[in-house]
Design a protein around this motif. Structure first.
Motif: not given
Lengths: 247, 300
Positions: A204, A206, A212, A238, A241, B24-30, B33, B45, B75, B84, B87
């Motif tokens: 959940l 990330d 991804g 990452l 933070s 699942l929303d702090e990494n641009g790749y995630t 996807r 995020k 963050n 991010e 991406i």
């Protein structure tokens, strides 16, 4: 959250201790649990023994792992899991490549047909080396006081990777990437167990994601094909933070 | 021709199933996807003006039908989030930038940067229940909420969504205060905690966290229903949606789209595509041409 009593303990190296316990859950090699050290934090730990008796192998490098490594027989450990996808089994001759405490998650795969490349900075930190047959044990130390002087890649020069039906690799990501690059164009099958900082362990938050894919649920074990398209593997990650940094 | 296409909160979505903020929303790749695998949009995020690590673990207490979390608004700070978003934008689908701040000026600064980065809308986090000075502490003050929304609406070119908290005496009052928004997002998590009886201490490092998952669906539904009766504004439902029936309940209560978060713990990323497919089957079976026709049908 489950509370399990530690049945026996073995100090493996000056900074590493194995805690053995009986736990009913079905755990397969490569899977991990989240261990809670109340007041100090939660630590993802792969299982270094996965039968009826299970084991976690703890390297004391921070406050929470330091306290966990001091757990004594009869005391409780608090955990949740198991989580993640396990290693796929393979028959025939297999090669296990472990850097530092990475050998802990590979340990359940050790058998009479497994060859081990065990790498660490010093001889004292060579983990589970003695569990390999003496003629299938390649030890590598950075200080050169035992085995080959160098890094994992130097140990790999002692074998032909194509002689094995499967290669299993676990260690720091830079090491994994170096091993991957060395074998990616060869005719080999390999599985890599990734270590990324985790917060939730359940897919959940990330924190541990690579292109991804969540290391905690899609991994931690990935094969060569999966890694081929992961541009983040070995290059960036990452921080707590969410700030992106180079590996 | 059956259609899930939805116009909500000033956006046109191919599917009403949106990824909720915080998951699942702090990494641009995630994010990319999740969009590629079927979500209609993603909410990022929540991003603030400065970098924050969030709380030390444990940050989650998962149980069968629910989850309590206290991530602590980790963050990288708005300036480091541009990459991010870049991406994630490669997916070609809408990105909604979630932002948190304690005052109108900071909300405005963050929103303008998000707009500059290319997001399709901003979602104001007026509802995180576990960080002092932010989230629901801001969102429970109707005067402040009204001021923030008014200022952002007067300045931004992109839509403004307000994500509200169920941890208030009257959801209607806060809904009215934020009624200049392009959409209300209902609900954020419910303030909660868990205790470990062996160690005799709270499980979460922060003690308090936010409850999400199946357990909060009835609360979310009630809030959507009440807000629907109170004001004529697009509503996006969130809270305990695990399957198409949960989603339909929210739609019939008055939501024109919905967000999914904790269900990923059980079903993984494919939940967006699965729910969309099941919704289509439902529409076909019931001779409904467009899902829009069902919005608010249960409201009495």
């Amino acid at each position: 959250m489950e509370h399990i009593e530690v049945k026996r303990k073995k100090v493996d190296t000056p900074t590493v201790a194995s805690l053995y316990f009986e736990w009913d859950a079905r755990v397969l090699p490569g899977q991990f649990i989240m261990v809670w050290v109340p007041g100090l934090g939660e630590v993802p730990m792969s299982l270094s023994k996965t039968g009826k008796e299970k084991c976690i192998t703890v390297k004391a490098y921070g406050e929470s792992t330091g306290k966990l490594a001091k757990t004594e027989v009869g005391e409780l450990i608090t955990l949740r899991g198991p989580y993640g996808k396990p290693f796929k089994k393979s028959g025939g001759d297999i090669l296990l490549i472990g850097g530092g405490s990475g050998m802990a998650s590979l340990r359940p795969l050790i058998n009479r047909r497994s060859t081990g490349i065990i790498a660490s900075r010093t001889p004292e930190e060579l983990l589970f080396s003695e569990e390999f047959n003496a003629d299938k044990r390649i030890e590598v130390t950075e200080d050169g006081r035992k085995g080959i002087k160098g890094i994992v890649l130097d140990g790999m020069d002692m074998v032909n990777p194509e002689d094995f039906s499967m290669i299993y690799v676990c260690g720091p990501e830079r090491m994994l990437k170096a091993v991957y690059d060395k074998i990616k164009d060869k005719n080999v099958n390999a599985q890599f167990s990734l270590e990324r900082s985790m917060k939730c362990g359940i897919g959940l938050c990330d924190s541990c994601s690579v292109n991804g894919y969540q290391v905690c649920v899609d991994g931690p074990v990935f094969d060569m094909n999966q890694l081929r398209d992961m541009t983040e593997f070995g290059t960036s990650k990452l921080l707590a933070s969410g700030k992106r940094v180079k590996i | 021709m059956i259609s899930l296409t939805t116009n909500t909160g000033g956006l046109k979505l191919e599917s009403p199933a949106i990824l909720a903020s915080g998951i699942l929303d702090e990494n641009g790749y995630t994010m990319k996807r999740i969009l590629d695998e079927g979500a209609g949009a993603v909410v990022t995020k929540s991003i603030g003006t400065e970098e924050r690590n969030g709380y030390f673990s444990p940050v989650v207490a998962p149980e069968g039908s629910y989850l309590i979390n206290a991530m602590g608004l980790p963050n990288p700070g708005i300036d480091f989030f541009r990459d991010e978003i870049n991406i994630a934008l490669k997916s070609g689908k809408p990105i909604i930038g979630s932002i948190f701040a304690s005052n109108t000026d900071d909300f405005l600064k963050l929103a303008l940067k998000m707009q500059d980065y290319g997001v399709s809308a901003v979602e104001l986090n007026l509802s995180c229940p576990h960080v002092q000075g932010f989230g629901s502490e801001v969102g429970s003050d109707p005067v402040l909420v009204k001021d923030i929304v008014k200022n952002l609406k007067g300045t931004l070119k992109i839509p403004v969504w307000s994500k509200l908290s169920p941890n208030v005496t009257s959801i209607s009052e806060i809904a009215r205060a934020s009624s200049e928004s392009d959409a209300l997002v209902l609900i954020n998590t419910v303030r909660a905690m868990a205790i470990d009886v062996e160690s005799k201490r709270p499980v979460l490092t922060n003690v308090y966290g936010g409850l999400s998952g199946k357990a909060i669906k009835p609360v979310g539904l009630r809030c959507v229903y009440e807000a629907r009766k109170e004001c004529d504004i697009d509503i996006i439902g969130v809270g305990g949606i695990y399957n198409y029936r949960d989603a339909l309940e929210y739609i019939m209560a008055g939501a024109s789209a919905f967000q999914i978060g904790t269900a990923l713990m059980e079903y993984g990323r494919k939940v967006f595509g699965d729910i969309a497919m099941d919704l289509e089957s439902y529409l076909k079976k019931n001779n409904v041409a467009n899902i829009k026709e069902l919005v608010g049908v249960a409201v009495q």
